[in-house]
Design a protein around this motif. Sequence first.
Motif, mmCIF file in Angstrom:
data_model
loop_
_atom_site.group_PDB
_atom_site.id
_atom_site.type_symbol
_atom_site.label_atom_id
_atom_site.label_comp_id
_atom_site.label_asym_id
_atom_site.label_seq_id
_atom_site.Cartn_x
_atom_site.Cartn_y
_atom_site.Cartn_z
ATOM 1 N N UNK A 80 -6.738 52.984 10.615
ATOM 2 C CA UNK A 80 -7.696 53.366 9.575
ATOM 3 C C UNK A 80 -8.447 52.140 9.060
ATOM 4 N N UNK A 81 -7.730 51.021 8.889
ATOM 5 C CA UNK A 81 -8.372 49.807 8.380
ATOM 6 C C UNK A 81 -9.461 49.324 9.335
ATOM 7 N N UNK A 82 -9.164 49.332 10.626
ATOM 8 C CA UNK A 82 -10.144 48.880 11.613
ATOM 9 C C UNK A 82 -11.321 49.852 11.710
ATOM 10 N N UNK A 83 -11.034 51.145 11.643
ATOM 11 C CA UNK A 83 -12.118 52.128 11.657
ATOM 12 C C UNK A 83 -13.033 51.936 10.458
ATOM 13 N N UNK A 84 -12.452 51.620 9.304
ATOM 14 C CA UNK A 84 -13.270 51.359 8.120
ATOM 15 C C UNK A 84 -14.137 50.130 8.290
ATOM 16 N N UNK A 85 -13.582 49.079 8.915
ATOM 17 C CA UNK A 85 -14.353 47.870 9.167
ATOM 18 C C UNK A 85 -15.529 48.142 10.103
ATOM 19 N N UNK A 86 -15.309 48.991 11.095
ATOM 20 C CA UNK A 86 -16.296 49.186 12.149
ATOM 21 C C UNK A 86 -17.313 50.288 11.832
ATOM 22 N N UNK A 87 -16.884 51.350 11.210
ATOM 23 C CA UNK A 87 -17.745 52.522 11.025
ATOM 24 C C UNK A 87 -18.143 52.773 9.580
ATOM 25 N N UNK A 88 -17.655 51.991 8.655
ATOM 26 C CA UNK A 88 -17.964 52.216 7.247
ATOM 27 C C UNK A 88 -16.814 52.915 6.553
ATOM 28 N N UNK A 89 -16.513 52.489 5.337
ATOM 29 C CA UNK A 89 -15.296 52.952 4.683
ATOM 30 C C UNK A 89 -15.399 54.366 4.101
ATOM 31 N N UNK A 90 -16.595 54.791 3.717
ATOM 32 C CA UNK A 90 -16.701 56.087 3.053
ATOM 33 C C UNK A 90 -16.308 57.234 3.972
ATOM 34 N N UNK A 91 -16.929 57.316 5.145
ATOM 35 C CA UNK A 91 -16.629 58.410 6.057
ATOM 36 C C UNK A 91 -15.191 58.378 6.534
ATOM 37 N N UNK A 92 -14.693 57.193 6.839
ATOM 38 C CA UNK A 92 -13.318 57.061 7.308
ATOM 39 C C UNK A 92 -12.340 57.440 6.202
ATOM 40 N N UNK A 93 -12.657 57.037 4.978
ATOM 41 C CA UNK A 93 -11.802 57.368 3.842
ATOM 42 C C UNK A 93 -11.732 58.884 3.641
ATOM 43 N N UNK A 94 -12.866 59.559 3.744
ATOM 44 C CA UNK A 94 -12.879 61.012 3.592
ATOM 45 C C UNK A 94 -12.124 61.695 4.734
ATOM 46 N N UNK A 95 -12.253 61.164 5.943
ATOM 47 C CA UNK A 95 -11.527 61.735 7.078
ATOM 48 C C UNK A 95 -10.020 61.648 6.867
ATOM 49 N N UNK A 96 -9.562 60.537 6.281
ATOM 50 C CA UNK A 96 -8.125 60.404 6.038
ATOM 51 C C UNK A 96 -7.639 61.429 5.012
ATOM 52 N N UNK A 97 -8.484 61.757 4.042
ATOM 53 C CA UNK A 97 -8.106 62.787 3.066
ATOM 54 C C UNK A 97 -7.948 64.134 3.752
ATOM 55 N N UNK A 98 -8.871 64.462 4.671
ATOM 56 C CA UNK A 98 -8.797 65.737 5.389
ATOM 57 C C UNK A 98 -7.502 65.830 6.197
ATOM 58 N N UNK A 99 -7.149 64.764 6.911
ATOM 59 C CA UNK A 99 -5.908 64.762 7.687
ATOM 60 C C UNK A 99 -4.697 64.932 6.766
ATOM 61 N N UNK A 100 -4.724 64.256 5.634
ATOM 62 C CA UNK A 100 -3.629 64.363 4.671
ATOM 63 C C UNK A 100 -3.472 65.809 4.180
ATOM 64 N N UNK A 101 -4.586 66.475 3.910
ATOM 65 C CA UNK A 101 -4.525 67.851 3.418
ATOM 66 C C UNK A 101 -4.004 68.814 4.484
ATOM 67 N N UNK A 102 -4.390 68.602 5.732
ATOM 68 C CA UNK A 102 -3.874 69.443 6.815
ATOM 69 C C UNK A 102 -2.357 69.265 6.927
#
Length: 523
Positions: A80-102
């Motif tokens: 997740x940290x590397x994805x945030x560095x490469x693709x931007x933290x906002x979208x990656x952060x929201x994606x992690x919330x979705x996975x957590x909710x599932x």
Amino acid sequence: MTQAVGRHRMPEPAFAQPRTPREIYTVMAGLMLAMLLAMLDNMIVGTAMPTIVGELGGLAHLSWVVTAYALATAVATPIWAKLGDLWGRKGVFMASIVVFLIGSATSGLAQNMGELIGFRALQGIGAGGLMVGAMAIIGDLVPPRDRGRYQGLMAAVMPIAFVGGPLLGGFLTDNFSWRWAFYINIPLGVLALVVIWFTMKLPVRRREARIDWRGAGLLAVAISSLTLLTSWGGTEYAWGSWQIVGLGVLAVVAAVLFVLAERTVAEPILPLGLFSSRNFTAAVVLTFLAGFAMFGAVTFLPQYQQIVQGASATDSGLLLLPLMAGMLVTSLAGGQFVTRTGHYRWLLIIGSFVMAGGLFLLSTMGVGTSTLTSSLFMVVLGVGMGFLMQTTMLVVQNSVEMKDMGAASGAATLFRTIGGSLGVSLLGTLYATRLESSLADQLGAAAGGQVAGGQLTPAMLAQLPAPIREAFQAAVASGVGSAFLWASVVALVAIVAAVVIRQVALRSAADSVAAHAPEPVAV
């Protein structure tokens, strides 16, 4: 390869552009909701755990419900940290919330222990992104020297989670079902997604995404093998068995291959150059040990409170308040002290001593220990952990360049989670071994094994004959005491790590502006 900063830091990119307090507060609102989501889950599930494992598989599986979550979080954190560095933290952060909710929804639907462990692992994957994402976003927006004034906002989440979480978990378990300990995450998570989508504007760098999947795979194998070794050794298999020896060899080989791979890959998932900083390395060791202590306390204290002291799940939540209060007060006080003085080294040294002392005091608890005494012991542990939790992350982020902020935050969160994973698995093994041994001494091997391995919830305990109930309570107290005693021995290493850390000036906004780089694109 990405290189870390040594004691003499070179100029680095600035914090995008100095932001107004109003802009930072707006971003912090979304972070607070997401952090509340992660903190609430740990606190709610902790008080529900004795009932969960009692219904689905017995006390022998207690550590696995926690370990699966912690292990998955540890493996997922650097990704997740590397994805945030490469693709931007906002979208990656929201994606992690979705996975957590599932993962939360499916955990609540689990019908057996195997399903629950698997779904908790999925939940843990999302949690890894929540933790590292929030820390990296704060690191991007606020210089270390100025961060204390905003830490009050993040700290405001703590009393809600630490006080409300155990109470809510106990209330749901006593009055509805333990499954609602997971379902409760869903409405809060949806609200967090909405707030983040509309309010969060973050600086990102447009770069080609190159994920170190080989490194991630080797890291997962190394951590998983080590966790299984500490969890199975002496319980499922003998320490000298081929299964345990094989896991040890696999963990070492995977770790060596991981180091070799990280030295050559263009975008390492864990840049080894970060560890060239003495402060960074020592602070990471401290985060590991803080995770070890916290996961152990939250896992085993409800067992002691509900089974030995006879507390309900709701009362167990109340009885954890001294631990949480100690953490909250010292975390807030420590943040203000660092902001005003710029000094942090002595906070780490004091916190390490107090944490080790608190763990040792908890190891002395027995069947006759009063609630007041155990509460005072928890305050001591909470004070020690409170000094360490926020301050160690600040040292980590101040020891690297801005371009490595996500990787550094991820590394610190990774090692804190590994500490929790190994702590729960190792302490869980010690707990189970001592529990079974004590029951065998008091009831005989056959009867003791049947009681230890049965589906026994705290509510069922009151229905047992007095001799069996008292023997079981004594065994649980002995097992918990053994777990905390060994945890206090491990925590002594934290004192050494704290002494090694040097006092280095914290970055300020002026330092960042002096090294200003072109402003990244805001998304």
